[in-house]
Design an enzyme around this catalytic site. Structure first.
Site, PDB file in Angstrom:
ATOM      1  N   LYS B 119     -15.379  -0.112 -28.145  1.00 39.99           N
ATOM      2  CA  LYS B 119     -16.720   0.424 -28.413  1.00 39.99           C
ATOM      3  C   LYS B 119     -17.741   0.067 -27.346  1.00 39.99           C
ATOM      4  O   LYS B 119     -18.500   0.914 -26.883  1.00 39.99           O
ATOM      5  CB  LYS B 119     -17.224  -0.147 -29.744  1.00 39.99           C
ATOM      6  N   HIS B 238     -16.298  11.130 -44.648  1.00 40.29           N
ATOM      7  CA  HIS B 238     -16.451  10.979 -43.199  1.00 40.29           C
ATOM      8  C   HIS B 238     -15.261  11.556 -42.441  1.00 40.29           C
ATOM      9  O   HIS B 238     -15.001  11.187 -41.306  1.00 40.29           O
ATOM     10  CB  HIS B 238     -16.660   9.513 -42.809  1.00 40.29           C
ATOM     11  N   ARG B 294      -6.996  11.942 -26.918  1.00 35.41           N
ATOM     12  CA  ARG B 294      -5.776  12.589 -27.430  1.00 35.41           C
ATOM     13  C   ARG B 294      -6.102  14.027 -27.805  1.00 35.41           C
ATOM     14  O   ARG B 294      -7.244  14.460 -27.728  1.00 35.41           O
ATOM     15  CB  ARG B 294      -5.304  11.853 -28.684  1.00 35.41           C
TER      16      ARG B 294
END
Lengths: 197, 496
Positions: B119, B238, B294
Site C-alpha cells: 500500500k 464491497h 493481473r
C-alpha cells in the site's frame, strides 16, 4: 389506453413497466382474524422456498402478510395471471415445463403439512437454526441464556468466500449452542436453538 | 527474441479458466488444466487438452499450492503459466518461482507485483508520477495535537486507516475533530491486534464515490497503452457486481488525463502485461486506490468497446512480442455492460445459494455474450465463490446496451437455485441507473431490495394462481416421478 394503440397492446413495454412500478409498495396488510379463510401452501419458485396462504373463494394469495389478489384468464393457448389488478404475467404450460413471460421457470406447490420442521418449531415456540450451506463458523455472537430478538445476529458462517450473518427470526433466549468457533459444518447441521420467552 | 509457447498451464478454475483456454486456442497453444476433485466436472477440465487432478481439498492444497502446480508444469512440459485472477495471480513469490523454474509467466514481473501490492510503496510510486491521491498523511500519526492539525489540513470527513491493514479491517470514519482522538486510539488497538503493528494514517474520506478503473497493457519493450475506463460502482459487500464501459460520468479529457498518468505509473514500475489502476471518483476528481496487477473479472467490457482481445494479447506479450496496438489504435465504440450472474439470493442479503443447474437457457442475439463454466446438470461447488457466469452486453450507446441487457436477462434462465438475476433486472430498469447516477452506495441509496422481494412475491402469486386454477402444476413428491408425464398428458389432452 390511448386511442391510436392496437387493442391488446400494453402501453408499457416490460422494462418501462418495471421502471414505473419500482417504487410502489404493497400496503395491503391482512388482519389476523381473516386467516381462517386461507389454506397454507409450501411453494418453490426458482429455488426459493416459501409459505403462502390462499383463499380459494376470492383468489387472494397472502405472502409476508400482504395480500395479492389474483385472476386467471385463458387466452389462446396460454394463461394470463393478473396480480393486484395491474400486473400481468403470461404463463404457459408445455410438456411439464412452465414458462412465465416466455422464460422457463421452476415452480411447485403443495398443501402445507404441519409436520414440517419449520412449522413444528413455530408451534413448539422454538427456533432451531441449521446451516443453510456448508461452511466455517467464523464467529458466534451470543452465549447460552442471552436474550435475542428478531434480527439479532447469532453467528457468522463463512461459505463461498463470503461472511454470512445468520440472525434470529424470533424473540426469545438462546437455549443451546451446538457448534464452536472455527468449526466446519455441513448443510442442515444444527447450530443454535432459540426458545421463545 | 520471441519465446515460443506451445503448451500453456492454466492455474485457475471457473469461467476465467475457460476464457484463457479459448484465448490459447486462438494462438494454437495446447492447454493444461489443473483442478481440485470438487471441480472434476467443471467445464475447464473438459475443454483443456490435458487435465491434471490436484486432488480433493481446500484451495491451499491445489489452486494455491505453488509446489504442486510447478510439479505439474514440469511433468507435462508446459512452456508457460497463466494465473487468471484471484488465487496466485498477484503472488510475487509464485511469479518468481515460475520464472526461476524456466517457465514463462503470463503476467507482470514479480518486482512490479510486489511494489504495487504494498500500500505505502504503491502510493509513493503513484505520487512520484503525479497520479492523483486522496489527501492524507504519508507517515503514521499518533493521537494528539499533530493529528488534529494534520486532520485540519486534509479536511473532514477523514478515514483513519491501519497502515498494514487490509480487507476493510482497522478503519474508522471521523466526521469532526471531537471524534478524532478516540478513533485514533481505537483503530491503533484494532490494528495492533489484527496486523501486529499499531501504525495508522489519515486519509480524506471520499463519500459516495464512483469506482473508476483504467485498463492498461504493457510489453517487454517498454510500450504502454491504456484502454480507457470501466465503471464498477454497483457493488454488494464491497465487491463489484455490475460493470460498464465507458463510464457515464467521465469526459474524454478526463479519460485522456488519467490514462496518461496510469501509463506513467506503469512505466515507472517497469510493468508488463495487463493491469488495472483503480480509482475513486467524485465531482471531477480522481483518487488513486490501488493497481490490480493481473487480468480482471470485468475485462470483457473493455474488449467489447475496443474490439480487442485482452487475453490473447496477454499471451502474445508473454511471448515477448511487441504490443499489437499503438495508443491511437485504441478507439472506443458503443457501450458495454457486464452483469455478474451469481448463485446468491438478493432477497436474503445476497447469501450464497449454490445447487445443481437443472436447466439452463441462454439468451442470444446481436451484442450478447455469456462467459461461463456452467452447463445443465452442473453442480455448483460450495468451496469457491458464487460466480456462475458473466452476461456481457454491447450496444451502440448506453441506452441500447441497457435495453439489450434487460431483455437478454429476461431470457436467461438458470434453474435449480436462486440467483441474483432479479437484482440485475431491477437495476437495469432503475431510473437512477438509466441516468447514470451510480455510486458505490447504490444498493443502499436506491433501496431496491424490498422491490425485488415485492416483484418476486407477485410472480409467486401469479404462478400459484395459474397452477392451482388450471391444475397443471403437480408436486414431484405426490405421485413419484409421474408428475411430468401427467402434466404432459393433460396439456396434450387440452390441446395446449
Amino acid at each position: 389506453m390511448k386511442e391510436n394503440e392496437k387493442s391488446g397492446v400494453s402501453s408499457y413495454t416490460p422494462i418501462k413497466k418495471s421502471m414505473k412500478f419500482q417504487k410502489q409498495k404493497n400496503n395491503q396488510e391482512i388482519e389476523d382474524r381473516e386467516r381462517d379463510n386461507y389454506k397454507k401452501y409450501d411453494v418453490v419458485l426458482n429455488g426459493r422456498e416459501l409459505q403462502i396462504l390462499y383463499d380459494d373463494s376470492t383468489g387472494d394469495v397472502i405472502i409476508d402478510n400482504k395480500r395479492y389478489p389474483t385472476k386467471i384468464e385463458e387466452d389462446d393457448g396460454f394463461y394470463r395471471a393478473i396480480v393486484s389488478d395491474q400486473h400481468n404475467y403470461r404463463i404457459e404450460f408445455h410438456q411439464g415445463q412452465i414458462f412465465m413471460e416466455g422464460r422457463l421457470v421452476e415452480f411447485t406447490f403443495k398443501p402445507s403439512v404441519p409436520k414440517l420442521q419449520r412449522v413444528m418449531s413455530e408451534m413448539e415456540n422454538e427456533l432451531l437454526i441449521k446451516a443453510p450451506l456448508p461452511g466455517n463458523i467464523v464467529g458466534i455472537s451470543v452465549k447460552i441464556g442471552d436474550p435475542v430478538s428478531v434480527g439479532t445476529k447469532i453467528l457468522t458462517l463463512e461459505a463461498m468466500k463470503m461472511q454470512n450473518e445468520i440472525s434470529s427470526s424470533i424473540n426469545g433466549r438462546v437455549q443451546e449452542i451446538y457448534i464452536k468457533k472455527g468449526q466446519l459444518v455441513g448443510t442442515d447441521e444444527k447450530l443454535v436453538l432459540i426458545v421463545k420467552n | 527474441m520471441v519465446k515460443s509457447i506451445d503448451r500453456l498451464l492454466v492455474a485457475n478454475r471457473g469461467e476465467i479458466a475457460v476464457r484463457i483456454v479459448r484465448a490459447a486456442r486462438m494462438l494454437e497453444m495446447e492447454t493444461v488444466a489443473i483442478y481440485s476433485e470438487q471441480d472434476r466436472h467443471s467445464m475447464h477440465v473438459r475443454l483443456a487438452d490435458h487435465s491434471v487432478s490436484l486432488e480433493h481439498g481446500p484451495a491451499r492444497e491445489n489452486y494455491l499450492n505453488i509446489q504442486k502446480i510447478l510439479d505439474t508444469a514440469r511433468s507435462l512440459e508446459v512452456d508457460a503459466i497463466h494465473p487468471g485472477y484471484g488465487f496466485l495471480s498477484e503472488s510475487a513469490p509464485f511469479a518468481q518461482a515460475v520464472i526461476d523454474d524456466g517457465f514463462t509467466w503470463v503476467g507482470p514481473p514479480p518486482e512490479a507485483i510486489a511494489r504495487l501490492g504494498d500500500k505505502i510503496q504503491s502510493r509513493k510510486a503513484a505520487m512520484e508520477v503525479g497520479v492523483p491521491l486522496t489527501p492524507g498523511t504519508d507517515t503514521p500519526v499518533l493521537p494528539g495535537k499533530d493529528a488534529i492539525s494534520a486532520a485540519q489540513d486534509i479536511g473532514y470527513p477523514i478515514m483513519v486507516k491501519a497502515a498494514y491493514g487490509g480487507g476493510g479491517m482497522g478503519m474508522a470514519v471521523v466526521r469532526n475533530v471531537d471524534e478524532l482522538n478516540d478513533a485514533l486510539k481505537r483503530t491503533r488497538k484494532q490494528a495492533e491486534a489484527s496486523f501486529g503493528r499499531p501504525d495508522v494514517f489519515l486519509e480524506r474520506y471520499v463519500e459516495g464515490p464512483r469506482h473508476i478503473e483504467i485498463q492498461f497493457m504493457a510489453d517487454s519493450k517498454g510500450n504502454v497503452i491504456h484502454m480507457g475506463e470501466r465503471e464498477c460502482s454497483i457493488q454488494r459487500r464491497h465487491q463489484k457486481i455490475i460493470e460498464e464501459a465507458p463510464s457515464p460520468a467521465i469526459t474524454e479529457e478526463e479519460r485522456e488525463f488519467i490514462g496518461q498518468k496510469v501509463k506513467k505509473l506503469a512505466k515507472l514500475v517497469k510493468y508488463e502485461n495487463a493491469g488495472t489502476a483503480e480509482f475513486l471518483y467524485k465531482d471531477g476528481e480522481f483518487f488513486f486506490n490501488e493497481v490490480n496487477a493481473r487480468l480482471q473479472v470485468e475485462h470483457p467490457v473493455t474488449e467489447m468497446v475496443t474490439g480487442r482481445d485482452i487475453v490473447v494479447e496477454q499471451l502474445r506479450i508473454a511471448k515477448d512480442r511487441r504490443l499489437s496496438w499503438k495508443q491511437k489504435d485504441i478507439e472506443f465504440n458503443g457501450h458495454a455492460i457486464e452483469l455478474r450472474i451469481c448463485a446468491e439470493d438478493p432477497i436474503h442479503d445476497f447469501r450464497p445459494s449454490p445447487g445443481k443447474v437443472t436447466s439452463l437457457v441462454l439468451p442470444g442475439g446481436m451484442g450478447v455474450r455469456f462467459d461461463t463454466h456452467i452447463y445443465e446438470n452442473y453442480d455448483v461447488p460450495t468451496d469457491y465463490d458464487s460466480l456462475l457466469g458473466k452476461l456481457i452486453i454491447w450496444g451502440e450507446d448506453r441506452n441500447q446496451a441497457i435495453y439489450r441487457a434487460y431483455y437478454a436477462l429476461s431470457e436467461l434462465a438458470v434453474i435449480g437455485f436462486p440467483t441474483n438475476s432479479s437484482f440485475h433486472r431491477v437495476v437495469l430498469a432503475n431510473k437512477e441507473f438509466h441516468e447514470g447516477k451510480t455510486t458505490t452506495n447504490f444498493i443502499e441509496e436506491t433501496q431496491l431490495i424490498p422491490y425485488i422481494k415485492e416483484a418476486f412475491n407477485r410472480r409467486v402469486a401469479a404462478c400459484f394462481a395459474a397452477g392451482v386454477k388450471t391444475s397443471k402444476v403437480f408436486l414431484p413428491s405426490r405421485e413419484d416421478s409421474k408428475w411430468k408425464d401427467q402434466a404432459r398428458l393433460e396439456s396434450t389432452n387440452r390441446g395446449i
